[in-house]
Enzyme design. Structure first.
Site, mmCIF file in Angstrom:
data_model
loop_
_atom_site.group_PDB
_atom_site.id
_atom_site.type_symbol
_atom_site.label_atom_id
_atom_site.label_comp_id
_atom_site.label_asym_id
_atom_site.label_seq_id
_atom_site.Cartn_x
_atom_site.Cartn_y
_atom_site.Cartn_z
ATOM 1 N N SER A 152 31.356 61.851 -10.324
ATOM 2 C CA SER A 152 32.447 62.053 -9.180
ATOM 3 C C SER A 152 31.736 62.169 -7.896
ATOM 4 O O SER A 152 30.414 62.402 -7.704
ATOM 5 C CB SER A 152 33.329 63.200 -9.598
ATOM 6 N N LYS A 153 32.604 61.914 -6.932
ATOM 7 C CA LYS A 153 32.036 61.693 -5.538
ATOM 8 C C LYS A 153 31.456 63.152 -5.073
ATOM 9 O O LYS A 153 30.368 63.038 -4.467
ATOM 10 C CB LYS A 153 33.101 61.506 -4.643
ATOM 11 N N ARG A 154 31.984 64.222 -5.824
ATOM 12 C CA ARG A 154 31.237 65.677 -5.536
ATOM 13 C C ARG A 154 29.772 65.506 -5.818
ATOM 14 O O ARG A 154 29.021 66.473 -5.595
ATOM 15 C CB ARG A 154 32.017 66.418 -6.335
#
Ligand code: GLU
Length: 486
Positions: free
Chosen positions: A255-257
């Site tokens: 994920s972007k995180r």
């Protein structure tokens, strides 16, 4: 039989960044088109206004261009089946839904929000999966007309068969069959006359003549409903290829995180575009042979849907690094210098160094550009280091013999004039010394490298480093070494 021209589409939503899963979809889509002499179409799916981000479409354009995934039709260049921005197509869908109503494959639904919420609450309370209860499915034509004439707000819903099964085909998963009873009479046209995404994408793919659809497997659940829509229209169903997610590990999607999830993240971390494209091709696709390094042109030839995997691909930063290193090695030296110089300059501020020489020493050993600043930071100033660095098993050095070597090296260095201070002279003088001392090279060169760099790993050895940092600094650092060891 005349073969239909292959037409594929990449249909990203402008979210403001390019997740590498999306980029991979774009790549596979592009490869399928190009290996079949077909067209690659870019369609921007921007109808979810809540997710809309300013400038996001430009990010899609620039990323695809950088990666070489040039489209044959798209919003900016047009084409025969435009517009290629979904929000500009909004007016065209209602008539297709009305066509389905006429065919008995869809119906008007006048249920208001309150009623729908009530139904949902009751279903949830009794543990049934919430679905529209088909209240309006059997209104008589007269009832429908009356409500329409009265201006009652309505949606148009898909009329899913009440029983039986529907089977659709996916190139990867084969035939998938689901009972119709599990499918909702989903909304095709909303109260405001606009299509839902599930309806628009089917109509768009048909109108654009799309033959192959590659998408994430989160769309597998909707595919039976799409299948029924195609059949209801009597349209040919495209070839479906639902690809697996890219995972951070067995449990978590990338994920972007995680900071590795988007193309922009990877470029900012010092990866080369070509290496990223090569690496993402391998996420969920296995080439036939051992070779894993492919240019885009080679991928067009090599890529084969049959090599796609049904298990999730795990993003492996080490493998990406290794591939990146191979691409860095292959760069023409002047290109490497262009990319590497800003990274070198993050820690090397002195102006009297030969940047080209640093680059030629670095190129073969650089995995990612962002490693460079730390690798060359010793050039400006000698870091604090521990004398245990002088002990090297293979070189057979320890603190005592290193001290002896440095004491012999110091006058040798001092004897070289400023004008002759270069790798060649240093080499000559130091090897003469090694000869006189009758020792192995390492016994002199290892302590020298440690003394002038303070590091165990450096681009180049003692000679190259001395040449880079100049006579004054070299002599000074060797003196420091002697002091430290004494
Ligand atoms: N706009 C959709 C997405 O970005 C595209 C899905 C599809 O390829 O049909 O997820």
């Amino acid at each position: 039989m005349e073969m239909k021209k292959v037409r594929t589409r990449f249909a990203p939503s402008p979210t403001g960044y390019m997740h590498i899963g999306n980029l991979r979809t774009a790549l596979f889509t592009y490869l399928i088109a190009k290996q079949n002499g077909g067209d690659f179409i870019l369609r921007i799916e921007d109808t979810d206004r809540e997710r809309y981000v300013e400038g996001a479409t430009e990010i899609i354009y620039s990323t695809l261009r950088k990666c070489g995934l040039n489209w044959d039709e798209g919003p900016d260049i047009g084409g025969p089946v435009g517009p290629y921005i979904q929000s500009e197509r909004m007016g065209m869908f209602k008539k297709y839904a009305e066509e389905l109503v006429e065919k008995g494959e869809a119906y008007y639904c006048f249920c208001d929000k309150e009623r729908l919420e009530e139904v949902k609450a009751i279903q949830e309370a009794s543990g049934i999966m919430p679905m529209y209860d088909r209240h309006c499915r059997n209104l008589s034509p007269e009832e429908v007309k009356e409500k329409l004439d009265a201006g009652t707000p309505y949606v148009i819903r898909q009329k899913v068969p009440l029983d039986g099964e529907v089977t659709f085909h996916d190139e990867l998963y084969g035939d998938i069959t689901v009972p119709c009873s599990t499918l909702d009479d989903q909304i095709l046209i909303k109260t405001d006359g606009m299509p839902t995404y599930n309806f628009a994408n089917v109509v768009d793919d048909h109108l654009m003549g799309i033959t192959h659809v590659v998408r994430g497997n989160e769309y597998l659940a909707s595919a039976p409903k799409y299948e029924l829509l195609y059949r209801a229209f009597g349209w040919e169903v495209p070839v479906y290829i639902h690809v697996e997610h890219i995972m951070k590990d067995k449990q978590h999607k990338l994920s972007k995180r995680d900071g590795d999830a988007s193309f922009e993240d990877l470029i900012a971390k010092g990866y080369l575009t070509e290496a990223v494209v090569n690496y993402i091709a391998l996420l969920g696709w296995a080439p036939k042979g051992e070779e894993e390094i492919f240019s885009l042109e080679e991928l067009i030839k090599e890529f084969d849907i049959r090599g796609l995997s049904k298990s999730p691909a795990i993003f492996d930063p080490l493998k990406l690094k290794a591939i990146n290193a191979k691409y860095i090695k292959k760069l023409p030296p002047e290109k490497f210098e262009e990319y590497a110089t800003p990274y070198i300059r993050q820690t090397v501020k002195r102006t009297d160094v030969d940047i080209s020489r640093i680059c030629s020493l670095l190129q073969d050993r650089t995995e990612v550009f962002t490693d460079i600043p730390e690798t060359v930071d010793f050039i400006d100033s000698l870091p604090e280091y521990d004398t245990s660095l002088y002990c090297h098993k293979k070189m057979k050095t320890n603190e005592e013999n290193s001290l002896e070597s440095l004491k012999a090296v110091l006058p040798a260095l001092e004897s070289i004039g400023e004008a002759d201070w270069n790798e060649e002279t240093l080499h000559e003088r130091l090897f003469a010394l090694i000869g006189e001392m009758g020792v192995k090279n390492g016994l002199v060169l290892w302590p020298l490298r440690v003394a002038v760099s303070g590091k165990a790993f450096t681009p180049g050895g003692g000679i190259e480093i001395c040449a880079l940092i100049g006579k004054a600094d070299s002599v000074e650092r060797v003196k420091r070494g002697i002091q430290k060891l004494s």
